[in-house]
Design an enzyme around this catalytic site. Structure first.
Site, PDB file in Angstrom:
ATOM      1  N   CYS B 104      -6.562  33.828   3.147  1.00 43.11           N
ATOM      2  CA  CYS B 104      -6.918  33.154   1.904  1.00 43.11           C
ATOM      3  C   CYS B 104      -8.094  33.674   1.365  1.00 43.11           C
ATOM      4  O   CYS B 104      -8.925  32.749   1.206  1.00 43.11           O
ATOM      5  CB  CYS B 104      -6.836  31.895   2.150  1.00 43.11           C
ATOM      6  SG  CYS B 104      -5.131  31.228   2.762  1.00 43.11           S
ATOM      7  N   VAL B 105      -8.225  35.016   1.372  1.00 42.01           N
ATOM      8  CA  VAL B 105      -9.424  35.535   0.383  1.00 42.01           C
ATOM      9  C   VAL B 105      -8.976  36.166  -0.537  1.00 42.01           C
ATOM     10  O   VAL B 105      -8.091  36.850  -0.665  1.00 42.01           O
ATOM     11  CB  VAL B 105     -10.325  36.393   1.604  1.00 42.01           C
ATOM     12  CG1 VAL B 105     -10.859  35.215   2.600  1.00 42.01           C
ATOM     13  CG2 VAL B 105      -9.424  37.506   1.997  1.00 42.01           C
TER      14      VAL B 105
END
Lengths: 447, 105
Positions: B104-105
């Site tokens: 989740c970047v």
């Protein structure tokens, strides 16, 4: 395959970790039909949703995916129709000439291509289910169809990579333990420099009261939020620990592969049991929270301890007077984004607002809000770079609702939302900073 | 993605334009990767970031947390984005020959 699919497909070697093999393209229609038949036997919700749709279209204008992309296949009714037409042909009760009249259709390779494309343009946000008079939840259909595709060997490179990282390191980013420990040591120094206090971030502390399970991105990009959590536990005087075996509350299995979800749950449960903690506290992650709250006890339970959300934990501290906030430290105009899996999937709408009232000065709601709120457009793991154009379209309705508030800060307490929304806001030229609720709590906390 | 050609040698890239084999990195490869990231020239400041990332990667097998990268190189996030327009996790890691950070970047 001649054409590159968006999102990129995982290669066969990357599927081994999920114990699925790639079915050759020419055999996929037959295999898909068998899998659908099997699924209909145990997924009653899927069968119900395929049966009861009246094509009224109430969902169409409520779906951010359709609103953003204007692609008719992204209307929930049309998305589900991609399966329903096969269901009508092969499985639905009724006479065959009526089935053809209802749009029944044979299954071919093109059908499977459409499934791959459009079930990866649904964020599983469940907004359509709020508006459907029959209560059809397209997210459930998307989850089932992605599961079916996975059994055919059709998984995105992004999702497969994350499953592999989770298995090898216990987190989605694939960060090995020495790097995590190095990062934690650095953050303890940062906390000391900032506060002058010795605020510890314990790992594998047996007998701690709380096992805190963050998102692994909290240890990469969202470190302000993570440091805030450490401060809160410190101030509340609660003994807490991380686990060296798992530092990931995001559970990508929910999106497309139930055995992966189950295994991830089990890893966390065992970590908690072995450390002897009294409860597990989940960090900021929407779908992870939905998994822990809604599925873990049913699938892996009964659990020997509760799994609570950080916000519920913090509210307890606030009500007990163990922590106080100074809201003047958050003077900006702040709005709140309801992560879909909190608002529509995890019973977490009022708790973050109660915290916000205590720690920010100027709060404004978006319209629509709460269970009617739009998805960020990254939900269900649509975060891959190659899907950027689609992601920006999926995020467009959210961008407009945030723009209308005039807010300076958009509080979005979910790791996927935090990865997606800054890019969306920048793309749609909405001048707003995206922060987690932990970040705002940390700023306002009186140490 | 098409191979990267450096001094007549073909260096395979993955779909995201990262090196398939991180062992094939060298300074000439970095310069060629920089061109794919709209970085026309690698300055001393770029190299400070690249070398830091490479040292960290050699030790830990991943990219460092962004906050640590900023602190240890003395470049704030704004500077990193000026140097590497697609940011620390994408442009900087790509040019430095690291694996692509995911999640989740």
């Amino acid at each position: 395959m001649s054409e590159v699919r968006i999102p990129y497909e995982a290669k066969e070697k990357d599927l081994k970790v999920m114990h699925v093999g790639a079915v050759p393209a020419e055999e996929r229609p037959k295999a898909a039909l068998e899998l659908l038949g099997e699924m209909l036997k145990y997924k009653r919700s899927l069968k119900l949703y395929l049966d009861v749709c009246t094509h009224c279209g109430a969902c169409a204008e409520q779906c951010h995916s359709y609103l953003g992309t204007k692609d008719p296949y992204n209307m929930p009714v049309a998305r589900v129709e991609l399966v329903r037409r096969v269901y009508k042909k092969f499985f639905a009760p009724g006479r065959s000439f009526l089935r053809a009249w209802e749009g029944a259709k044979d299954i071919d390779q093109e059908t499977i291509d459409l499934w791959y494309k459009y079930f990866y343009q649904c964020n599983q946000c469940r907004r359509c289910a709020i508006f459907c008079p029959k209560g059809i939840d397209t997210a459930e259909v998307t989850i089932a169809m992605r599961e079916l595709l996975a059994h055919l060997g059709l998984v995105t490179k992004f999702h497969a990579g994350i499953v592999k990282n989770m298995k090898t390191t216990g987190n989605n980013m694939g960060t090995p333990l020495p790097a995590i420990l190095d990062g934690i040591e650095f953050l303890e120094e940062e906390l000391k420099e900032e506060t002058g206090l010795d605020i510890k971030i314990p790992v594998d502390m047996e007998g701690a009261e709380v096992l805190f399970n963050p998102s692994s991105s909290d240890l990469f990009t969202n470190t302000d939020g993570f440091m805030s959590v450490a401060k809160i536990f410190h101030k509340a005087g609660v003994s807490w620990t991380l686990s060296s075996r798992i530092a990931e509350t995001a559970n990508f299995g929910l999106f497309f592969h139930e055995p992966t979800m189950r295994e991830h749950n089990m890893k966390l449960m065992n970590a908690g049991k072995d450390l002897g903690v009294k409860r597990i506290v989940a960090g900021e992650c929407g779908h992870g929270w939905r998994t822990w709250r809604m599925f873990t006890d049913t699938i892996n339970g009964p659990l020997p301890f509760p799994v609570v959300h950080l916000f519920e934990e913090v509210l307890d501290y606030m009500r007990d007077g163990r922590i106080q906030f100074d809201k003047t430290r958050n003077p900006e105009l702040i709005t709140y984004h309801d992560p879909c899996n909190y608002g529509r999937g995890g019973d977490l709408m009022d708790q973050p607002r109660e915290i916000l009232r205590a720690c920010v000065q100027n709060f404004v709601e978006t319209t629509p809000t709460k269970e009617y709120s739009y998805c960020c457009g990254g939900g269900s793991g649509i975060l891959m770079d190659e899907a950027m154009e689609i992601r920006m379209a999926l995020g467009q309705p959210k961008a407009e609702s945030v723009r209308a508030t005039g807010a300076e800060i958009l509080c979005a307490p979910c790791a996927i939302c935090k990865a997606q929304l800054p890019v969306v806001m920048n793309h749609h030229k909405v001048d707003v900073k995206v922060k987690g609720l932990s970040d705002l709590m940390g700023r306002a906390l009186i140490l | 993605m098409a191979d990267l050609i450096v001094n007549g040698q073909a260096i395979p890239l993955d779909e995201d334009g990262f090196l398939e084999d991180t062992e094939l990195w060298n300074e000439e490869v970095a310069k060629a990767l920089a061109l794919t990231e709209d970085v026309p020239e690698l300055t001393e400041e770029h190299w400070k970031v690249i070398n830091y990332l490479r040292d960290y990667f050699a030790k830990f097998g991943v990219a460092p947390m962004v906050r640590k990268l900023c602190k240890d190189t003395g470049c704030d996030l704004k500077t990193i984005y000026e140097l590497f327009p697609s940011g620390p996790a994408k442009g900087a890691c790509k040019i430095a020959g690291l694996l692509k950070p995911t999640g989740c970047v």
